[in-house]
Design a protein around this motif. Sequence first.
Motif, PDB file in Angstrom:
ATOM      1  N   MET A   1       0.849  -1.195   0.000  1.00  0.00           N
ATOM      2  CA  MET A   1       0.000   0.000   0.000  1.00  0.00           C
ATOM      3  C   MET A   1       0.887   1.249   0.000  1.00  0.00           C
ATOM      4  O   MET A   1       1.918   1.301   0.645  1.00  0.00           O
ATOM      5  N   ASN A   2       0.468   2.236  -0.697  1.00  0.00           N
ATOM      6  CA  ASN A   2       1.113   3.538  -0.805  1.00  0.00           C
ATOM      7  C   ASN A   2       1.224   4.188   0.584  1.00  0.00           C
ATOM      8  O   ASN A   2       0.269   4.167   1.358  1.00  0.00           O
ATOM      9  N   LYS A   3       2.386   4.769   0.904  1.00  0.00           N
ATOM     10  CA  LYS A   3       2.602   5.354   2.235  1.00  0.00           C
ATOM     11  C   LYS A   3       1.629   6.493   2.538  1.00  0.00           C
ATOM     12  O   LYS A   3       1.236   6.699   3.681  1.00  0.00           O
ATOM     13  N   HIS A   4       1.220   7.239   1.514  1.00  0.00           N
ATOM     14  CA  HIS A   4       0.263   8.325   1.729  1.00  0.00           C
ATOM     15  C   HIS A   4      -1.122   7.779   2.076  1.00  0.00           C
ATOM     16  O   HIS A   4      -1.808   8.321   2.940  1.00  0.00           O
ATOM     17  N   ILE A   5      -1.515   6.701   1.422  1.00  0.00           N
ATOM     18  CA  ILE A   5      -2.812   6.091   1.714  1.00  0.00           C
ATOM     19  C   ILE A   5      -2.780   5.432   3.096  1.00  0.00           C
ATOM     20  O   ILE A   5      -3.765   5.497   3.833  1.00  0.00           O
ATOM     21  N   GLU A   6      -1.640   4.832   3.464  1.00  0.00           N
ATOM     22  CA  GLU A   6      -1.519   4.244   4.801  1.00  0.00           C
ATOM     23  C   GLU A   6      -1.735   5.304   5.876  1.00  0.00           C
ATOM     24  O   GLU A   6      -2.475   5.086   6.835  1.00  0.00           O
ATOM     25  N   LYS A   7      -1.091   6.455   5.710  1.00  0.00           N
ATOM     26  CA  LYS A   7      -1.244   7.525   6.705  1.00  0.00           C
ATOM     27  C   LYS A   7      -2.682   8.046   6.717  1.00  0.00           C
ATOM     28  O   LYS A   7      -3.250   8.302   7.777  1.00  0.00           O
ATOM     29  N   ALA A   8      -3.270   8.208   5.537  1.00  0.00           N
ATOM     30  CA  ALA A   8      -4.664   8.672   5.466  1.00  0.00           C
ATOM     31  C   ALA A   8      -5.594   7.687   6.165  1.00  0.00           C
ATOM     32  O   ALA A   8      -6.514   8.097   6.884  1.00  0.00           O
ATOM     33  N   THR A   9      -5.350   6.403   5.983  1.00  0.00           N
ATOM     34  CA  THR A   9      -6.165   5.377   6.631  1.00  0.00           C
ATOM     35  C   THR A   9      -6.051   5.484   8.146  1.00  0.00           C
ATOM     36  O   THR A   9      -7.061   5.415   8.858  1.00  0.00           O
ATOM     37  N   GLN A  10      -4.840   5.677   8.639  1.00  0.00           N
ATOM     38  CA  GLN A  10      -4.644   5.834  10.084  1.00  0.00           C
ATOM     39  C   GLN A  10      -5.402   7.056  10.608  1.00  0.00           C
ATOM     40  O   GLN A  10      -6.076   6.983  11.647  1.00  0.00           O
ATOM     41  N   LEU A  11      -5.303   8.166   9.896  1.00  0.00           N
ATOM     42  CA  LEU A  11      -5.991   9.385  10.325  1.00  0.00           C
ATOM     43  C   LEU A  11      -7.507   9.210  10.319  1.00  0.00           C
ATOM     44  O   LEU A  11      -8.201   9.654  11.236  1.00  0.00           O
ATOM     45  N   ARG A  12      -8.019   8.562   9.286  1.00  0.00           N
ATOM     46  CA  ARG A  12      -9.467   8.396   9.153  1.00  0.00           C
ATOM     47  C   ARG A  12     -10.023   7.337  10.109  1.00  0.00           C
ATOM     48  O   ARG A  12     -11.203   7.356  10.421  1.00  0.00           O
ATOM     49  N   ASN A  13      -9.170   6.415  10.566  1.00  0.00           N
ATOM     50  CA  ASN A  13      -9.627   5.373  11.481  1.00  0.00           C
ATOM     51  C   ASN A  13      -9.380   5.716  12.945  1.00  0.00           C
ATOM     52  O   ASN A  13      -9.747   4.940  13.828  1.00  0.00           O
ATOM     53  N   ALA A  14      -8.764   6.865  13.197  1.00  0.00           N
ATOM     54  CA  ALA A  14      -8.520   7.292  14.583  1.00  0.00           C
ATOM     55  C   ALA A  14      -9.858   7.540  15.275  1.00  0.00           C
ATOM     56  O   ALA A  14     -10.840   7.929  14.655  1.00  0.00           O
ATOM     57  N   THR A  15      -9.873   7.276  16.585  1.00  0.00           N
ATOM     58  CA  THR A  15     -11.085   7.498  17.364  1.00  0.00           C
ATOM     59  C   THR A  15     -10.777   8.521  18.441  1.00  0.00           C
ATOM     60  O   THR A  15      -9.853   8.308  19.224  1.00  0.00           O
ATOM     61  N   PRO A  16     -11.479   9.615  18.517  1.00  0.00           N
ATOM     62  CA  PRO A  16     -12.508  10.017  17.562  1.00  0.00           C
ATOM     63  C   PRO A  16     -11.866  10.523  16.264  1.00  0.00           C
ATOM     64  O   PRO A  16     -10.728  10.985  16.277  1.00  0.00           O
TER      65      PRO A  16
END
Length: 132
Positions: A1-16
């Motif tokens: 997976m692309n490093k930018h998408i990995e970081k975006a996924t982490q940000l979007r899956n953070a709670t809250p």
Amino acid sequence: MNKHIEKATQLRNATPMVNNCSQTILRVYAEELGLDENLAAGIAGNFGGGMKCGSTCGAITAGFMILGAKGIESPFAVNEFRRRIAEKHDGMTDCAELLRANAQKGGAKKPHCDNMIFEAIELIDELTKEAE
């Protein structure tokens, strides 16, 4: 997976989840642009939700900002970015229209917005690579 998408996924899956589409994309590229992530999120804050009024999708406006910050400013490249995203979404680029069409298909908001973010990142990376 692309490093930018990995970081975006982490940000979007953070709670809250506290990052809108535009903030997510600007945070993803902040370090390589020499920006503090919090400053990047502040700059992008009012672009989420289609500039907070359902207008142009925050993933698209963030894409324009990142392309500009990377020196990609030609009308051809910017229009190519917008056109290619619009092609995937029946010509739509406004947040309200995109969300309405997604809801009519039975889709949920977060996965839709996440996909818009991922599409924008993939295209930013592609256009950046082509410009090098």
